[in-house]
Design a protein around this motif. Structure first.
Motif, short mmCIF file in Angstrom:
data_model
loop_
_atom_site.label_atom_id
_atom_site.label_comp_id
_atom_site.label_asym_id
_atom_site.label_seq_id
_atom_site.Cartn_x
_atom_site.Cartn_y
_atom_site.Cartn_z
N GLY A 199 0.78 -1.23 0.00
CA GLY A 199 0.00 0.00 0.00
C GLY A 199 0.80 1.27 0.00
N ALA A 200 2.13 1.18 -0.09
CA ALA A 200 2.97 2.37 -0.09
C ALA A 200 2.96 3.04 -1.47
CB ALA A 200 4.39 2.01 0.30
N GLU A 201 3.32 4.33 -1.48
CA GLU A 201 3.55 5.04 -2.74
C GLU A 201 5.01 4.83 -3.11
OE1 GLU A 201 3.93 9.66 -3.85
OE2 GLU A 201 1.86 9.07 -3.39
N VAL A 202 5.25 4.22 -4.27
CA VAL A 202 6.57 3.71 -4.61
C VAL A 202 7.23 4.55 -5.70
CG1 VAL A 202 7.90 1.70 -5.34
CG2 VAL A 202 5.77 1.39 -4.04
N THR A 203 8.52 4.85 -5.48
CA THR A 203 9.36 5.52 -6.46
C THR A 203 10.56 4.65 -6.74
OG1 THR A 203 8.71 7.73 -5.71
CG2 THR A 203 10.77 7.56 -6.94
N VAL A 204 10.95 4.52 -7.99
CA VAL A 204 12.19 3.83 -8.35
C VAL A 204 13.26 4.87 -8.64
CG1 VAL A 204 13.34 2.45 -10.14
CG2 VAL A 204 11.16 1.70 -9.16
N ILE A 205 14.45 4.65 -8.08
CA ILE A 205 15.61 5.50 -8.35
C ILE A 205 16.62 4.65 -9.11
CG2 ILE A 205 17.47 6.88 -7.36
CD1 ILE A 205 15.70 7.21 -4.84
N SER A 206 16.97 5.09 -10.32
CA SER A 206 17.90 4.34 -11.16
C SER A 206 18.81 5.32 -11.87
CB SER A 206 17.12 3.49 -12.16
OG SER A 206 17.97 2.61 -12.85
N ARG A 207 19.83 4.81 -12.55
CA ARG A 207 20.79 5.69 -13.20
C ARG A 207 20.22 6.36 -14.44
NH1 ARG A 207 25.74 1.53 -13.48
NH2 ARG A 207 23.96 0.16 -13.82
N SER A 208 19.33 5.66 -15.14
CA SER A 208 18.78 6.20 -16.38
C SER A 208 17.28 5.91 -16.42
CB SER A 208 19.46 5.54 -17.59
OG SER A 208 19.05 4.19 -17.71
N TYR A 209 16.66 6.33 -17.49
CA TYR A 209 15.22 6.11 -17.66
C TYR A 209 14.91 4.79 -18.40
CZ TYR A 209 14.27 10.87 -16.08
OH TYR A 209 14.16 12.01 -15.32
N ASN A 210 15.92 3.95 -18.59
CA ASN A 210 15.75 2.74 -19.41
C ASN A 210 14.68 1.79 -18.88
OD1 ASN A 210 17.76 3.65 -21.09
ND2 ASN A 210 19.36 2.35 -20.25
N LYS A 211 14.49 1.77 -17.56
CA LYS A 211 13.57 0.79 -16.97
C LYS A 211 12.28 1.43 -16.45
CE LYS A 211 17.33 -2.33 -15.65
NZ LYS A 211 18.03 -3.02 -14.53
N LYS A 212 12.01 2.65 -16.87
CA LYS A 212 10.85 3.38 -16.36
C LYS A 212 9.54 2.65 -16.66
CE LYS A 212 8.88 8.07 -16.27
NZ LYS A 212 7.48 7.81 -16.67
N THR A 221 19.05 9.27 -11.70
CA THR A 221 20.07 10.10 -11.06
C THR A 221 20.93 10.85 -12.09
OG1 THR A 221 21.50 8.14 -10.90
CG2 THR A 221 20.18 8.71 -8.97
N SER A 222 20.86 10.44 -13.35
CA SER A 222 21.56 11.18 -14.40
C SER A 222 20.85 12.49 -14.72
CB SER A 222 21.65 10.33 -15.68
OG SER A 222 20.36 9.95 -16.13
N ASP A 223 19.62 12.64 -14.26
CA ASP A 223 18.83 13.85 -14.46
C ASP A 223 18.94 14.71 -13.21
OD1 ASP A 223 16.81 15.78 -14.66
OD2 ASP A 223 15.40 14.42 -15.64
N PHE A 224 19.81 15.73 -13.25
CA PHE A 224 20.10 16.54 -12.07
C PHE A 224 18.85 17.20 -11.52
CE2 PHE A 224 21.17 20.64 -10.14
CZ PHE A 224 22.02 20.23 -9.13
N GLU A 225 18.00 17.73 -12.40
CA GLU A 225 16.80 18.42 -11.94
C GLU A 225 15.85 17.47 -11.21
OE1 GLU A 225 13.10 21.11 -13.75
OE2 GLU A 225 14.77 20.51 -15.04
N ALA A 226 15.66 16.26 -11.75
CA ALA A 226 14.79 15.28 -11.10
C ALA A 226 15.35 14.86 -9.75
CB ALA A 226 14.62 14.07 -12.00
N THR A 227 16.67 14.73 -9.67
CA THR A 227 17.30 14.36 -8.40
C THR A 227 17.11 15.46 -7.36
OG1 THR A 227 18.95 13.03 -9.58
CG2 THR A 227 19.47 13.65 -7.31
N GLU A 228 17.26 16.70 -7.77
CA GLU A 228 17.09 17.82 -6.84
C GLU A 228 15.66 17.91 -6.33
OE1 GLU A 228 19.33 20.41 -5.57
OE2 GLU A 228 20.48 18.59 -5.97
N LYS A 229 14.70 17.63 -7.19
CA LYS A 229 13.29 17.68 -6.79
C LYS A 229 12.93 16.56 -5.82
CE LYS A 229 11.43 19.99 -10.91
NZ LYS A 229 10.54 19.84 -12.11
N SER A 230 13.80 15.57 -5.70
CA SER A 230 13.51 14.43 -4.83
C SER A 230 14.11 14.57 -3.44
CB SER A 230 14.03 13.13 -5.49
OG SER A 230 13.39 12.90 -6.72
N GLN A 231 14.70 15.71 -3.13
CA GLN A 231 15.25 15.91 -1.80
C GLN A 231 14.13 15.97 -0.76
OE1 GLN A 231 18.95 16.14 -1.37
NE2 GLN A 231 18.40 15.10 -3.27
N ASN A 232 14.41 15.37 0.43
CA ASN A 232 13.47 15.41 1.57
C ASN A 232 12.08 14.86 1.20
OD1 ASN A 232 15.38 16.90 3.29
ND2 ASN A 232 14.99 18.58 1.86
#
Length: 352
Positions: free
Chosen positions: A203-216, A230-241
């Motif tokens: 029942g959790a809200e799930v996010t996958v963190i990977s190096r690229s978007y290949n497995k999205k 994580t190769s997407d700097f903007e997406a990584t920054e938006k995921s803080q906290n």
């Protein structure tokens, strides 16, 4: 020496640096509390590669890998009460423990204070008999360390649940993954894809963190609501906290501080992958916002059965590629290149 032995075909590494090749081994005839299992399938775990290559500096040869074992009970000892011939069963990463310490008495045999006995590359509690794993025709195990496979789960797809499934289920449950919780999974491999499926079913809200978007696309099909490359700097920054819990399944020590920055106040990152390098953790990645870094290993027998029953209820299995055992060395090379989606499983009938 095994007094009464059953000749058994297997695949083994007989020395450091050697590839796996056929080897005849011996299994004991079932004692009063033992279950003899005809192995049908055995999953291939990344730790099998680590052990064969002695990357953890504890390898014992000859080594028969394999701790994601499923099969059919052949016969049982006269004191066995849980199983009978014909039952669908599994054996995971351990085959014994002291049964007497506080951890064992609390169904946490994986944290046995004497030692748990690993299914392979270990020595039994008699301090002389080597353990040999599931890349083999059969195995004899004390009934306490055997679990039942739900009837609706195909044996081949259930095999990886005995390691990848319980390794991720245990920390998800322990740290309270469920409705209202935001869970991230680092790495979408053998462990990671099981973590996504289980966290979603919990029942959790799930996010996958990977190096690229290949497995999205794969991640979303498994139940991930969000995906961060994580190769997407903007997406990584938006995921803080952002996350209450991070299950880190990768075997790389890189980016640890980046991942810790993604935790909310009082969030926890749990390591279930096993990097061989030292972890470069900065104190100020955890001191502000009271964050935690922890670790977890498999689960006890009770929890493993609970996980299997949960998977049966929610129809959860591993995504697999079934292979004959004679291509196992090539499969190892593919595994190191992440060229599998998402777990190799050996058809043990190919040994015959």
């Amino acid at each position: 020496m095994i007094k009464t032995a059953i000749k058994t075909k297997a695949y083994a590494a007989t020395a450091h640096g050697e590839e796996l090749k056929p080897l005849e081994i011996q299994r004991r005839e079932p004692g009063p509390n033992d279950v003899l299992i005809n192995i049908k399938f055995c999953g291939v775990c990344h730790s099998d590669v680590h052990q064969i290559k002695d990357e953890w500096s504890n390898s014992k040869y000859p080594m028969v890998p394999g701790h994601e074992i499923v099969g059919i009970v052949d016969k049982v000892g006269d004191k066995v009460s849980k199983f009978k011939a014909g039952d669908r069963v599994g054996v995971g990463c351990m085959v014994d423990s002291c049964r007497e310490c506080d951890s064992c008495k609390n169904d946490l045999e994986q944290y046995c204070e004497k030692r748990m006995v690993l299914t392979y590359n270990d020595i039994e509690l008699d301090d002389k008999t080597p353990t040999l794993g599931g890349y083999s025709e059969r195995i004899t195990v004390d009934e306490h360390f055997v679990v039942r496979i739900p009837d609706n789960l195909p044996l081949d797809k259930a095999a990886p649940l005995l390691c990848a499934g319980i390794t991720t289920y245990s920390p998800l449950v322990h740290w309270g993954a469920g409705p209202g919780k935001s869970v991230a999974v680092v790495g979408l491999g053998g462990l990671g894809h099981m973590a996504v499926k289980l966290a979603h079913a919990l029942g959790a809200e799930v996010t996958v963190i990977s190096r690229s978007y290949n497995k999205k696309t794969d991640a979303e099909a498994m139940g991930a609501k969000h995906y961060v490359a994580t190769s997407d700097f903007e997406a990584t920054e938006k995921s803080q906290n952002k996350f209450d819990l991070i299950i880190n399944t990768v075997s790389s020590a890189a980016d640890m501080n980046t991942y810790l920055g993604m935790l909310k106040r009082d969030g926890t990152m749990v390591l279930v992958g096993a990097p061989s390098d030292e972890l470069p953790i900065q104190a100020f990645s955890i001191i502000p916002h009271r964050k935690s870094l922890s670790g977890s290993t498999i689960g006890g027998i009770r929890e493993t059965q609970e996980m299997l029953d949960f998977c049966g209820k929610h129809d959860i299995t591993s995504d697999i590629e079934v292979i004959p055992i004679n291509v196992i060395n090539d499969a190892y090379e593919r595994l190191l290149k992440s060229d599998v989606r998402y777990r190799f499983v050996i058809d043990i009938d190919s040994l015959k």
